[in-house]
Scaffold this active site. Sequence first.
Site, mmCIF file in Angstrom:
data_model
loop_
_atom_site.group_PDB
_atom_site.id
_atom_site.type_symbol
_atom_site.label_atom_id
_atom_site.label_comp_id
_atom_site.label_asym_id
_atom_site.label_seq_id
_atom_site.Cartn_x
_atom_site.Cartn_y
_atom_site.Cartn_z
ATOM 1 N N SER A 42 0.798 -1.229 0.000
ATOM 2 C CA SER A 42 0.000 0.000 0.000
ATOM 3 C C SER A 42 0.829 1.277 0.000
ATOM 4 O O SER A 42 0.315 2.342 -0.315
ATOM 5 C CB SER A 42 -0.965 0.020 1.181
ATOM 6 O OG SER A 42 -0.269 0.219 2.386
ATOM 7 N N LYS A 83 0.865 4.585 6.854
ATOM 8 C CA LYS A 83 0.250 5.424 5.819
ATOM 9 C C LYS A 83 0.845 6.827 5.895
ATOM 10 O O LYS A 83 1.544 7.183 6.825
ATOM 11 C CB LYS A 83 -1.271 5.512 6.002
ATOM 12 C CG LYS A 83 -1.999 4.178 6.029
ATOM 13 C CD LYS A 83 -1.961 3.465 4.712
ATOM 14 C CE LYS A 83 -2.684 2.121 4.836
ATOM 15 N NZ LYS A 83 -2.419 1.239 3.745
#
Length: 187
Positions: A42, A83
Amino acid sequence: MEKQVKEKNELWEWTKALLIAFAIAAVIRYFLFTPIAVDGESMMPTLEDGDRMIVNKIGYKIGEPDRFDIVVFHAPEQKNYIKRVIGLPGDTLEYKDDQLYINGEPIDEPYLDAYKAQITEGTLTEDFTLNDLGVEHGEVPEGHVFVMGDNRRYSKDSRHIGVIDQKEIIGNTSLIFWPFSDIKIVK
């Protein structure tokens, strides 16, 4: 007799030294820094699956996250996610035609250039606003951040799990220490 006492003292000194070393290591790991492994794709191309990083746990105890920091936080699935912070408290966010707008202003994201150049169909990041995602008043609430992975097509992030309470952030990370061939500071 004197030899036995000397051996006992030496053993006690070694035991004390080891106990102190373990205590210091525990304090450092629990309060200051901890290692973490990147799990998944990701955050590609910035971070690769299997990269090992150091998480700075004290930075946000004395300060706030900055836009574009890479953070580690407790996700709702009882897992830790890595993230990038995109939205800060009070921000309105919009993606339109693969362009990020924060509070109505276009914002460059140079860390995405490598992926954007590879796309032949569509966009890296689909269009959305915070209102589209059900965020109340269309802005990031106080005490929260909006996070996204750099690999936008394959990232489970705030678009799916909602805004992140800053209390859930473990810390920020920017140092890859493993594999040795990839040791670097990421931005």
